[in-house]
Motif scaffolding. Structure first.
Motif, PDB file in Angstrom:
ATOM      1  N   ALA A 123      32.582 -30.532 -34.580  1.00  0.00           N
ATOM      2  CA  ALA A 123      32.597 -30.225 -33.027  1.00  0.00           C
ATOM      3  C   ALA A 123      32.112 -31.499 -32.250  1.00  0.00           C
ATOM      4  CB  ALA A 123      32.299 -29.758 -31.998  1.00  0.00           C
ATOM      5  N   LEU A 124      30.575 -31.730 -32.386  1.00  0.00           N
ATOM      6  CA  LEU A 124      29.695 -32.595 -31.969  1.00  0.00           C
ATOM      7  C   LEU A 124      30.176 -34.208 -33.158  1.00  0.00           C
ATOM      8  CD1 LEU A 124      27.233 -33.887 -30.389  1.00  0.00           C
ATOM      9  CD2 LEU A 124      25.432 -33.318 -31.862  1.00  0.00           C
ATOM     10  N   LEU A 125      30.260 -33.975 -33.867  1.00  0.00           N
ATOM     11  CA  LEU A 125      30.656 -35.372 -34.255  1.00  0.00           C
ATOM     12  C   LEU A 125      31.898 -35.688 -33.681  1.00  0.00           C
ATOM     13  CD1 LEU A 125      30.363 -33.896 -38.845  1.00  0.00           C
ATOM     14  CD2 LEU A 125      28.558 -36.048 -37.425  1.00  0.00           C
ATOM     15  N   ALA A 126      33.263 -35.271 -34.023  1.00  0.00           N
ATOM     16  CA  ALA A 126      34.169 -35.192 -33.187  1.00  0.00           C
ATOM     17  C   ALA A 126      33.908 -36.270 -31.961  1.00  0.00           C
ATOM     18  CB  ALA A 126      35.004 -34.163 -33.661  1.00  0.00           C
ATOM     19  N   ALA A 127      33.401 -36.090 -31.678  1.00  0.00           N
ATOM     20  CA  ALA A 127      32.888 -36.302 -30.141  1.00  0.00           C
ATOM     21  C   ALA A 127      31.949 -37.546 -30.313  1.00  0.00           C
ATOM     22  CB  ALA A 127      31.742 -35.514 -28.770  1.00  0.00           C
ATOM     23  N   ARG A 147      22.772 -35.745 -26.417  1.00  0.00           N
ATOM     24  CA  ARG A 147      23.078 -34.350 -27.395  1.00  0.00           C
ATOM     25  C   ARG A 147      22.661 -34.594 -28.566  1.00  0.00           C
ATOM     26  NH1 ARG A 147      27.522 -30.638 -28.564  1.00  0.00           N
ATOM     27  NH2 ARG A 147      26.514 -28.997 -30.148  1.00  0.00           N
ATOM     28  N   ALA A 148      23.415 -35.562 -29.408  1.00  0.00           N
ATOM     29  CA  ALA A 148      23.710 -36.168 -30.391  1.00  0.00           C
ATOM     30  C   ALA A 148      22.490 -37.053 -30.525  1.00  0.00           C
ATOM     31  CB  ALA A 148      24.448 -37.032 -30.808  1.00  0.00           C
ATOM     32  N   LEU A 149      21.765 -37.589 -30.417  1.00  0.00           N
ATOM     33  CA  LEU A 149      20.440 -37.664 -30.701  1.00  0.00           C
ATOM     34  C   LEU A 149      19.473 -36.865 -30.275  1.00  0.00           C
ATOM     35  CD1 LEU A 149      20.362 -41.277 -28.656  1.00  0.00           C
ATOM     36  CD2 LEU A 149      20.449 -41.121 -30.835  1.00  0.00           C
ATOM     37  N   ALA A 150      19.118 -35.804 -29.808  1.00  0.00           N
ATOM     38  CA  ALA A 150      18.873 -34.829 -30.004  1.00  0.00           C
ATOM     39  C   ALA A 150      18.879 -33.472 -31.290  1.00  0.00           C
ATOM     40  CB  ALA A 150      18.856 -33.383 -28.277  1.00  0.00           C
ATOM     41  N   GLU A 151      20.023 -33.086 -31.932  1.00  0.00           N
ATOM     42  CA  GLU A 151      20.595 -33.080 -32.787  1.00  0.00           C
ATOM     43  C   GLU A 151      19.949 -34.123 -34.365  1.00  0.00           C
ATOM     44  OE1 GLU A 151      22.137 -30.507 -33.891  1.00  0.00           O
ATOM     45  OE2 GLU A 151      22.917 -29.449 -31.974  1.00  0.00           O
ATOM     46  N   LEU A 152      20.163 -35.036 -33.933  1.00  0.00           N
ATOM     47  CA  LEU A 152      19.265 -36.035 -34.938  1.00  0.00           C
ATOM     48  C   LEU A 152      18.269 -35.968 -35.019  1.00  0.00           C
ATOM     49  CD1 LEU A 152      22.033 -39.489 -34.170  1.00  0.00           C
ATOM     50  CD2 LEU A 152      22.056 -37.773 -36.203  1.00  0.00           C
ATOM     51  N   THR A 153      17.574 -36.196 -34.000  1.00  0.00           N
ATOM     52  CA  THR A 153      15.956 -35.729 -34.520  1.00  0.00           C
ATOM     53  C   THR A 153      15.196 -34.686 -35.017  1.00  0.00           C
ATOM     54  OG1 THR A 153      15.366 -37.285 -32.588  1.00  0.00           O
ATOM     55  CG2 THR A 153      13.603 -35.425 -33.341  1.00  0.00           C
ATOM     56  N   SER A 154      15.974 -33.456 -34.649  1.00  0.00           N
ATOM     57  CA  SER A 154      15.681 -31.872 -35.612  1.00  0.00           C
ATOM     58  C   SER A 154      16.347 -32.483 -36.589  1.00  0.00           C
ATOM     59  CB  SER A 154      16.775 -30.874 -35.160  1.00  0.00           C
ATOM     60  OG  SER A 154      16.391 -30.196 -35.506  1.00  0.00           O
ATOM     61  N   LEU A 155      17.381 -33.152 -37.613  1.00  0.00           N
ATOM     62  CA  LEU A 155      18.037 -33.342 -38.551  1.00  0.00           C
ATOM     63  C   LEU A 155      16.949 -34.236 -39.156  1.00  0.00           C
ATOM     64  CD1 LEU A 155      20.079 -32.632 -40.479  1.00  0.00           C
ATOM     65  CD2 LEU A 155      21.266 -34.853 -39.462  1.00  0.00           C
ATOM     66  N   LEU A 201      23.031 -44.141 -36.703  1.00  0.00           N
ATOM     67  CA  LEU A 201      24.166 -43.152 -36.229  1.00  0.00           C
ATOM     68  C   LEU A 201      22.738 -43.505 -34.625  1.00  0.00           C
ATOM     69  CD1 LEU A 201      26.449 -42.186 -35.257  1.00  0.00           C
ATOM     70  CD2 LEU A 201      25.993 -40.297 -36.236  1.00  0.00           C
ATOM     71  N   GLU A 202      21.485 -43.090 -34.825  1.00  0.00           N
ATOM     72  CA  GLU A 202      20.574 -43.040 -34.658  1.00  0.00           C
ATOM     73  C   GLU A 202      21.063 -44.813 -33.064  1.00  0.00           C
ATOM     74  OE1 GLU A 202      17.216 -40.037 -34.203  1.00  0.00           O
ATOM     75  OE2 GLU A 202      16.686 -41.701 -35.494  1.00  0.00           O
ATOM     76  N   GLY A 203      20.544 -45.304 -34.243  1.00  0.00           N
ATOM     77  CA  GLY A 203      20.493 -46.591 -33.356  1.00  0.00           C
ATOM     78  C   GLY A 203      21.915 -47.302 -32.297  1.00  0.00           C
ATOM     79  N   GLN A 204      22.971 -46.591 -32.903  1.00  0.00           N
ATOM     80  CA  GLN A 204      24.309 -47.492 -32.666  1.00  0.00           C
ATOM     81  C   GLN A 204      24.441 -46.350 -31.486  1.00  0.00           C
ATOM     82  OE1 GLN A 204      28.111 -46.329 -35.439  1.00  0.00           O
ATOM     83  NE2 GLN A 204      26.353 -46.602 -36.325  1.00  0.00           N
ATOM     84  N   LEU A 205      24.222 -44.733 -31.144  1.00  0.00           N
ATOM     85  CA  LEU A 205      24.031 -43.720 -30.004  1.00  0.00           C
ATOM     86  C   LEU A 205      22.961 -44.827 -29.411  1.00  0.00           C
ATOM     87  CD1 LEU A 205      24.003 -40.177 -31.695  1.00  0.00           C
ATOM     88  CD2 LEU A 205      26.414 -41.604 -30.101  1.00  0.00           C
ATOM     89  N   LYS A 206      21.624 -44.757 -29.581  1.00  0.00           N
ATOM     90  CA  LYS A 206      20.440 -46.115 -28.278  1.00  0.00           C
ATOM     91  C   LYS A 206      21.953 -47.292 -27.698  1.00  0.00           C
ATOM     92  CE  LYS A 206      16.609 -43.625 -30.625  1.00  0.00           C
ATOM     93  NZ  LYS A 206      15.547 -43.931 -30.913  1.00  0.00           N
TER      94      LYS A 206
END
Length: 216
Positions: A123-127, A147-155, A201-206
């Motif tokens: 669901a997060l990937l789709a969003a 939220r995605a950035l937080a998930e990416l940090t954990s990943l 992906l982090e760069g795109q979101l930031k």
């Protein structure tokens, strides 16, 4: 065509492309779908189709490409999404474990790579895909990006820990002077590729969040 060339030929009337490495002696190393990496004659690889040489802006030396290809002859770990014929050929040429066919099917670039590995909630990937397509137009969208950035940090932390373990295993293999270190190297490279996808992906979101903040 020459030794160490990456060859592709159409299969099933052009529905997909089959990939292999020219070994320079009239044979080709390639991952037969659902089976194993074979050393076949050029005729058996092409099945009547005309092969095309895939060009690279940057590739490793021919000798290294050939050694990589030969090191995995007989491997039986085929997987359409994670370890197919294109993964094999690209890895032989560059050391990177990638398949453009799979990434195009799942959504190109970093998002496709992370979706392929099922590394973030669907669901997060789709969003996130919608955000990248349409930009941030509301506070809810900014919340999804955070939220995605937080998930990416954990990943990232999990992937880095796994990569450290794989690198330690590679050192142990080398200390034993093993001639068959392709598997740990491949696993480490796959993890490094996943970390690169996280970075992208982090760069795109930031950038999206930065543009949104400027517009406010």
């Amino acid at each position: 065509m020459a030794a160490a060339d990456h060859l592709e030929v159409p299969r099933r009337h052009g529905l997909f492309m089959h990939h292999g490495i020219d070994l320079g002696d009239g044979s080709v190393a390639h991952y037969l779908e659902g089976e194993k990496i074979l050393r076949s004659t050029l005729q058996e690889f092409c099945l009547g189709e005309t092969p095309r040489v895939i060009s690279y802006d940057e590739a490793d030396p021919s000798g290294q490409t050939l050694r990589r290809a030969m090191s995995r002859i007989g491997e039986q770990r085929y997987n359409l999404l994670f370890n197919n014929c294109e993964h094999f050929a690209v890895w032989c040429k560059t050391g990177q474990h990638r398949s453009s066919q799979v990434e195009r099917a799942l959504g190109s670039g970093a998002l496709g790579a992370l979706a392929m590995g099922q590394m973030l909630p669907a669901a997060l990937l789709a969003a996130v895909r919608l955000l990248l397509q349409r930009g941030l137009s509301m506070e809810q969208g900014a919340g999804v990006a955070r939220r995605a950035l937080a998930e990416l940090t954990s990943l990232r932390e999990r992937l880095q820990a796994r990569l450290e373990r794989e690198l330690q295993q590679m050192e142990q293999w080398w200390q034993r002077e093993s001639d068959s270190d392709a598997l740990p190297r491949l696993q480490a490279q796959s993890l490094a590729d996943q970390l690169a996808a996280v970075d992208e992906l982090e760069g795109q979101l930031k950038r999206l969040l930065g543009e949104s903040n400027k517009a406010e």
